[in-house]
Design a protein around this motif. Structure first.
Motif, PDB file in Angstrom:
ATOM      1  N   ASN A  31     -45.611  25.458  29.581  1.00 46.75           N
ATOM      2  CA  ASN A  31     -45.305  25.933  30.933  1.00 46.75           C
ATOM      3  C   ASN A  31     -45.360  27.456  31.025  1.00 46.75           C
ATOM      4  N   LYS A  53     -43.163  21.618  25.850  1.00 42.13           N
ATOM      5  CA  LYS A  53     -43.324  21.759  27.303  1.00 42.13           C
ATOM      6  C   LYS A  53     -42.974  23.178  27.750  1.00 42.13           C
ATOM      7  N   ARG A  54     -41.946  23.750  27.166  1.00 42.00           N
ATOM      8  CA  ARG A  54     -41.530  25.118  27.509  1.00 42.00           C
ATOM      9  C   ARG A  54     -42.634  26.125  27.165  1.00 42.00           C
ATOM     10  N   ASP A  95     -39.437  18.976  24.599  1.00 39.26           N
ATOM     11  CA  ASP A  95     -39.020  20.020  25.539  1.00 39.26           C
ATOM     12  C   ASP A  95     -39.483  21.406  25.078  1.00 39.26           C
TER      13      ASP A  95
END
Length: 108
Positions: A97, A93-94, A90
């Motif tokens: 993104n 991904k953060r 996560d």
């Protein structure tokens, strides 16, 4: 490139001149400051420097020629033990993104 966090501010051995040339050359796209203890061979914090010569915008991506994105990820991750930190899926991904939204706000 993966560089020690000190590469952002150090002026020894011509590092300041190199950094200035990269900035003036318009090739630094993004710098991600990482937390300490991510690498087994050192405990110091590091940074990821993303370079891109095509930053003017090409229809797929917006013009970023006069911008550098700085992502502060120093507080992300979790301690595996006293000496080792890992970024979760996560966390990665953060970070990804954030970069993709900055590079192309209307797309993916």
């Amino acid at each position: 490139m993966v560089l020690a966090k000190g590469a952002l501010t150090s002026k020894s051995s011509g590092e300041g001149d190199i950094r200035k040339a990269l900035e003036e050359g318009g090739v630094i796209d993004c710098i991600v400051n990482l937390p300490a203890k991510l690498f087994l061979n050192t405990q110091i914090p590091a940074g990821l420097w993303f370079m891109n010569r095509s930053r003017q915008g090409d229809g797929r991506f917006r013009d970023r020629s006069n911008e550098i994105l700085f992502i502060d990820a120093r507080n992300l991750g979790f301690l595996v033990n006293r000496r080792t930190r890992e970024l979760s899926a996560d966390d990665i991904k953060r970070i990804a993104n954030t970069y993709h939204q900055w590079r192309n706000p209307g797309g993916s």
